[in-house]
Every structure is written in C-alpha cells, then in structure tokens.
Design a protein around this motif. Structure first.
Motif, PDB file in Angstrom:
ATOM      1  N   THR A  63      -6.038 -10.791   7.595  1.00  0.00           N
ATOM      2  CA  THR A  63      -5.275 -10.550   6.363  1.00  0.00           C
ATOM      3  C   THR A  63      -5.682  -9.220   5.741  1.00  0.00           C
ATOM      4  N   TYR A  64      -4.695  -8.483   5.262  1.00  0.00           N
ATOM      5  CA  TYR A  64      -4.980  -7.240   4.541  1.00  0.00           C
ATOM      6  C   TYR A  64      -4.206  -7.256   3.227  1.00  0.00           C
ATOM      7  N   VAL A  65      -4.902  -6.919   2.141  1.00  0.00           N
ATOM      8  CA  VAL A  65      -4.289  -6.881   0.810  1.00  0.00           C
ATOM      9  C   VAL A  65      -4.299  -5.453   0.290  1.00  0.00           C
ATOM     10  N   PHE A  66      -3.119  -4.905   0.048  1.00  0.00           N
ATOM     11  CA  PHE A  66      -3.028  -3.587  -0.579  1.00  0.00           C
ATOM     12  C   PHE A  66      -3.336  -3.715  -2.067  1.00  0.00           C
ATOM     13  N   ASN A  67      -3.807  -2.626  -2.664  1.00  0.00           N
ATOM     14  CA  ASN A  67      -4.024  -2.688  -4.105  1.00  0.00           C
ATOM     15  C   ASN A  67      -2.699  -2.507  -4.839  1.00  0.00           C
ATOM     16  N   THR A  68      -2.759  -2.648  -6.155  1.00  0.00           N
ATOM     17  CA  THR A  68      -1.541  -2.739  -6.951  1.00  0.00           C
ATOM     18  C   THR A  68      -0.778  -1.417  -7.072  1.00  0.00           C
ATOM     19  N   PHE A  69      -1.345  -0.313  -6.598  1.00  0.00           N
ATOM     20  CA  PHE A  69      -0.680   0.985  -6.708  1.00  0.00           C
ATOM     21  C   PHE A  69       0.035   1.397  -5.423  1.00  0.00           C
ATOM     22  N   PHE A  70      -0.140   0.618  -4.351  1.00  0.00           N
ATOM     23  CA  PHE A  70       0.415   1.030  -3.061  1.00  0.00           C
ATOM     24  C   PHE A  70       1.934   1.183  -3.115  1.00  0.00           C
ATOM     25  N   TYR A  71       2.630   0.149  -3.565  1.00  0.00           N
ATOM     26  CA  TYR A  71       4.094   0.192  -3.517  1.00  0.00           C
ATOM     27  C   TYR A  71       4.647   1.279  -4.440  1.00  0.00           C
ATOM     28  N   LYS A  73       3.224   4.066  -5.192  1.00  0.00           N
ATOM     29  CA  LYS A  73       2.989   5.345  -4.528  1.00  0.00           C
ATOM     30  C   LYS A  73       3.945   5.531  -3.347  1.00  0.00           C
ATOM     31  N   LEU A  74       4.180   4.460  -2.594  1.00  0.00           N
ATOM     32  CA  LEU A  74       5.105   4.535  -1.454  1.00  0.00           C
ATOM     33  C   LEU A  74       6.488   4.962  -1.904  1.00  0.00           C
ATOM     34  N   THR A  75       6.953   4.423  -3.002  1.00  0.00           N
ATOM     35  CA  THR A  75       8.332   4.669  -3.444  1.00  0.00           C
ATOM     36  C   THR A  75       8.443   5.823  -4.429  1.00  0.00           C
ATOM     37  N   GLN A  76       7.356   6.526  -4.654  1.00  0.00           N
ATOM     38  CA  GLN A  76       7.392   7.691  -5.545  1.00  0.00           C
ATOM     39  C   GLN A  76       8.178   8.809  -4.881  1.00  0.00           C
ATOM     40  N   ARG A  77       9.141   9.316  -5.582  1.00  0.00           N
ATOM     41  CA  ARG A  77       9.994  10.362  -4.999  1.00  0.00           C
ATOM     42  C   ARG A  77       9.249  11.691  -4.930  1.00  0.00           C
ATOM     43  N   VAL A  78       9.433  12.371  -3.821  1.00  0.00           N
ATOM     44  CA  VAL A  78       8.813  13.679  -3.621  1.00  0.00           C
ATOM     45  C   VAL A  78       9.925  14.718  -3.524  1.00  0.00           C
ATOM     46  N   LYS A  79       9.977  15.603  -4.527  1.00  0.00           N
ATOM     47  CA  LYS A  79      10.985  16.676  -4.561  1.00  0.00           C
ATOM     48  C   LYS A  79      12.393  16.135  -4.381  1.00  0.00           C
ATOM     49  N   ASN A  87       3.274   9.835   1.380  1.00  0.00           N
ATOM     50  CA  ASN A  87       2.555   9.471   0.155  1.00  0.00           C
ATOM     51  C   ASN A  87       1.377   8.540   0.432  1.00  0.00           C
ATOM     52  N   VAL A  88       1.519   7.708   1.468  1.00  0.00           N
ATOM     53  CA  VAL A  88       0.523   6.649   1.699  1.00  0.00           C
ATOM     54  C   VAL A  88      -0.009   6.649   3.130  1.00  0.00           C
ATOM     55  N   ARG A  89       0.231   7.719   3.860  1.00  0.00           N
ATOM     56  CA  ARG A  89      -0.137   7.754   5.278  1.00  0.00           C
ATOM     57  C   ARG A  89      -1.624   7.489   5.497  1.00  0.00           C
ATOM     58  N   LYS A  90      -2.474   7.953   4.583  1.00  0.00           N
ATOM     59  CA  LYS A  90      -3.924   7.825   4.772  1.00  0.00           C
ATOM     60  C   LYS A  90      -4.499   6.516   4.218  1.00  0.00           C
ATOM     61  N   TRP A  91      -3.667   5.709   3.598  1.00  0.00           N
ATOM     62  CA  TRP A  91      -4.185   4.504   2.952  1.00  0.00           C
ATOM     63  C   TRP A  91      -4.720   3.489   3.957  1.00  0.00           C
ATOM     64  N   THR A  92      -4.284   3.568   5.170  1.00  0.00           N
ATOM     65  CA  THR A  92      -4.727   2.607   6.194  1.00  0.00           C
ATOM     66  C   THR A  92      -5.537   3.310   7.282  1.00  0.00           C
ATOM     67  N   ARG A 196      14.157  -2.182   2.247  1.00  0.00           N
ATOM     68  CA  ARG A 196      14.314  -0.919   2.966  1.00  0.00           C
ATOM     69  C   ARG A 196      13.033  -0.089   3.005  1.00  0.00           C
ATOM     70  N   PRO A 197      12.392   0.209   1.857  1.00  0.00           N
ATOM     71  CA  PRO A 197      11.176   1.043   1.941  1.00  0.00           C
ATOM     72  C   PRO A 197      10.038   0.373   2.710  1.00  0.00           C
ATOM     73  N   LEU A 198       9.949  -0.947   2.654  1.00  0.00           N
ATOM     74  CA  LEU A 198       8.890  -1.627   3.405  1.00  0.00           C
ATOM     75  C   LEU A 198       9.159  -1.571   4.905  1.00  0.00           C
ATOM     76  N   ARG A 199      10.418  -1.754   5.301  1.00  0.00           N
ATOM     77  CA  ARG A 199      10.753  -1.619   6.722  1.00  0.00           C
ATOM     78  C   ARG A 199      10.481  -0.198   7.207  1.00  0.00           C
ATOM     79  N   GLU A 200      10.931   0.769   6.420  1.00  0.00           N
ATOM     80  CA  GLU A 200      10.732   2.162   6.827  1.00  0.00           C
ATOM     81  C   GLU A 200       9.250   2.496   6.912  1.00  0.00           C
ATOM     82  N   TYR A 201       8.469   1.944   6.004  1.00  0.00           N
ATOM     83  CA  TYR A 201       7.020   2.166   6.054  1.00  0.00           C
ATOM     84  C   TYR A 201       6.436   1.603   7.342  1.00  0.00           C
TER      85      TYR A 201
END
Length: 371
Positions: A63-71, A73-79, A87-92, A196-201
């Motif tokens: 089991t792996y639990v992400f912290n409360t900021f993961f989602y 940060k994942l969905t934060q728009r960049v430019k 945004n989250v490539r290094k989190w894992t 959608r963003p979770l699948r794409e992730y």
C-alpha cells in the motif's frame, strides 16, 4: 456539543525516521463543526499505516499513501496547460507504484475532502506486458495474404473514441481483480475531471518508470458506494474513516464495491457493516483522544528517560526534553519495562520532516479549509 479539549504543546510522533507534528491549531480542527486540515488528514492516514503494519503487514507492504498535496500539485496548470506529470514526476522516486496493490490519494477541492483508492496496480503492468507479447506474436505470425479488413469507425472503435473523448459511458470494473480507480465521496458528488488526470498520471508514470505503454481503457473507474455525511463539515473525518476500514479488510470490500449483479440495497447494507458506520459519529472524539493519549505516553516516557549528558567542565547536564527523540507505537508497547531497564540516552536522534515527496511551499499550509 462536546466540550473543547486542549492539546497544549505540540505532539511530536515518530513513525520510522519521520516525525509527525500536531499543533494546538491542528488539534482544534477536530472540535465539532470544524473543518479538518491537511495536517490532521496526513497524520491520521500515516498513523493508520503504522498501526496496521504490525497486524496486517501483507496489506500495508503493498500500500502507498500520497500526502494531501499530491492531487493539487498534479492538476496545477503550468503556463495554461492542463494537468502535468512533470509537476509530480519526482514524488515517487523511492517507490514503485506498480508493485503496489493499493494506492490512496486524499483529495481536497473546493473546501471538500474525498478520496481516490486505486486498486490492483500490480496487475496493470502484467496486463500490458501480456498484451505487448500477444501483439508481437501476432505481428510475427501475420499472413498478409489473409489480412482481415478492419473498418475504422466500426461500433467497437466508435465506443473507444467516445470513451477517450469524454463520453459518459462508464468504464466500470467487471471483477475485484481489475485495475480500478474508486472514488469515495461522503457528499455523493460527481467530479467531472477526476478520472482523466489520474489515468494520464498512471500512463505517464508507467512509461517513465517502467518503460511500458499502458492503455487508458485498461484502467477501470467507478464512483463507489460510501456512507454519506449528515452535515457540511465532516467530509475529512469520513475520508480518514473510509481509508482505515478499507485497509483493514480490502478483500472483503472489493467484491462489493464492484458488484452490479445483486440488488443495490443488499450490497449497500453489506457495505455499511464493513464501513462500521456506527463509529462515524464518535470519530472526532476518538481522534482527539488518540492524540492526547499519544502525547501523554510521550511525556511519561520522556520523564522516565531524561537524558543525562556528561559535560567535561560542568559535570552532569540535563538534556532538554524538547531535544529527546519522540515516540512511535513500538515505544508505547514496552513503556513500563523500558522505564526500569533502559540506561539513559546519550544523545538525541535527528528528526526528519514528514514527507518524502517535495512539496510546493505555496501549498503547505495548516489553514486549509476542509469540509
């Protein structure tokens, strides 16, 4: 309305080499009518993992639990772009998600907490590898003289196009072993862009970390049944409870969460029993008492193990209690015995921050509202 309790000095609770800190402000979020913040959610989810690690290691080890900021940060728009894997490539960097059976993602959006539970990720890569092998075998055995005509735009391809383009046809799981994103929401809300963003992730993560191409259609999704909150402020409490009861018996939950063959009312009654719904009304009080008990145990332990350091000039010098290592559950279990038998601690142990993942400082705030 329950009387308000006070924590006083912060609780510093060690899990492994991490120290979780709960302040009076965090603690007050567990008063009736208050919104839970990210610190309380993160603390309780990690406490759950630590507690179950001893009783159910076969589950927690997968089991792996992400912290409360993961989602967020994942969905934060960049430019101006949509959700970005970068945004989250290094989190894992220190974990292989595709070796996990359960991945927990607490989500806070628009002053509301809900949770995504992704199951059977370990099966997803196996399926992709099998498909790739089958595809290569077919290419090798392909007989161009007997090539079958495939009409692009057939009902099958149209269905896939409809799904990928955001059609409403549900890609629900057929069995408890299917790789599936379950969303549990105590307000029974439908979140238009959650899957959608979770699948794409997951697709990007598999390509980045495993060099494997996943198909989005292989990742099923469902809004799963969960008990509903009776007010406007308990969604964070319900998220903490959902995760706790699910991880305590996932093999019992999954067949019911995917069940579409039996009567809905019967399935929901069985799920209510698994969710231990009668405990939800007292969950805030339970969490507050847990924090107070952990702090009391920590203080008792520190008082009996006051560290004495030898000073060449001044003789024995008492080490301040704030510099002594805080406690984890393994310390609590043998408190009395160690109070008598253990020698003094010679030096404090270095404490580390809560999360392995990098956190955008702009997001780190203990003042999050959270319905």
């Amino acid at each position: 309305m329950r009387p308000k309790l006070r924590l006083g000095d912060p609780l510093k609770y060690r899990i492994g080499n991490k120290t979780l800190v709960v302040t009076q402000d965090d603690f007050s979020r567990l008063d009736d009518g208050e919104f839970l913040n990210d610190t309380i959610i993160d603390f309780y989810l990690k406490y759950i993992l630590d507690k179950l690690r001893k009783s159910k290691p076969e589950i927690i080890g997968n089991t792996y639990v992400f912290n409360t900021f993961f989602y967020k940060k994942l969905t934060q728009r960049v430019k101006g772009t949509r959700a970005s894997y970068e945004n989250v490539r290094k989190w894992t960097s220190k974990v292989d998600l595709f070796s996990m059976k359960y991945v927990i993602i607490p989500i806070h959006e628009k002053a509301h907490w809900y949770v995504a539970i992704i199951c059977n990720l370990d099966q997803l890569v196996k399926q992709a590898e099998e498909k790739e092998k089958t595809r290569n075998d077919e290419i090798r055995n392909f007989d161009s003289d007997n090539e079958a005509e495939i009409e692009f735009g057939s009902s099958s391809s149209q269905g896939i196009e409809k799904f990928i383009s955001g059609g409403k046809r549900q890609n629900a799981p057929d069995s408890a072993s299917d790789p599936t994103i379950f969303v549990l929401d105590s307000l029974r809300l439908k979140h238009a862009n959650i899957f959608r963003p979770l699948r794409e992730y997951l697709v990007a993560e598999a390509q980045e970390k495993r060099g494997i191409t996943l198909e989005k259609l292989d990742i099923k999704s469902k809004y799963a049944y969960a008990p509903s909150q009776p007010n406007y402020c308990d969604c964070g409490v319900y998220v903490a409870h959902y995760v706790e009861v699910f991880l305590s018996k996932p093999d019992a939950f999954l067949p019911l969460l995917v069940d579409s063959a039996h009567k809905k009312d019967n399935v929901e009654r069985q799920l209510d029993k698994l969710y231990d719904v009668e405990k939800l009304g007292a969950k805030r009080e339970y969490m507050q008492k847990l924090i107070l008990d952990l702090k009391e145990t920590m203080v008792d332990e520190l008082e009996t193990k006051t560290a004495v350091a030898k000073d060449d000039n001044d003789g024995d010098v008492l080490t301040p209690l704030s510099d002594v290592v805080t406690l984890g559950p393994e310390d609590i279990a043998r408190n009395a015995a160690r109070a008598v038998q253990d020698p003094p601690v010679d030096a404090p142990i270095e404490k580390e921050p809560l999360n392995d993942q990098p956190v955008d400082e702009k997001l780190r705030s203990n003042q999050l509202p959270g319905q």
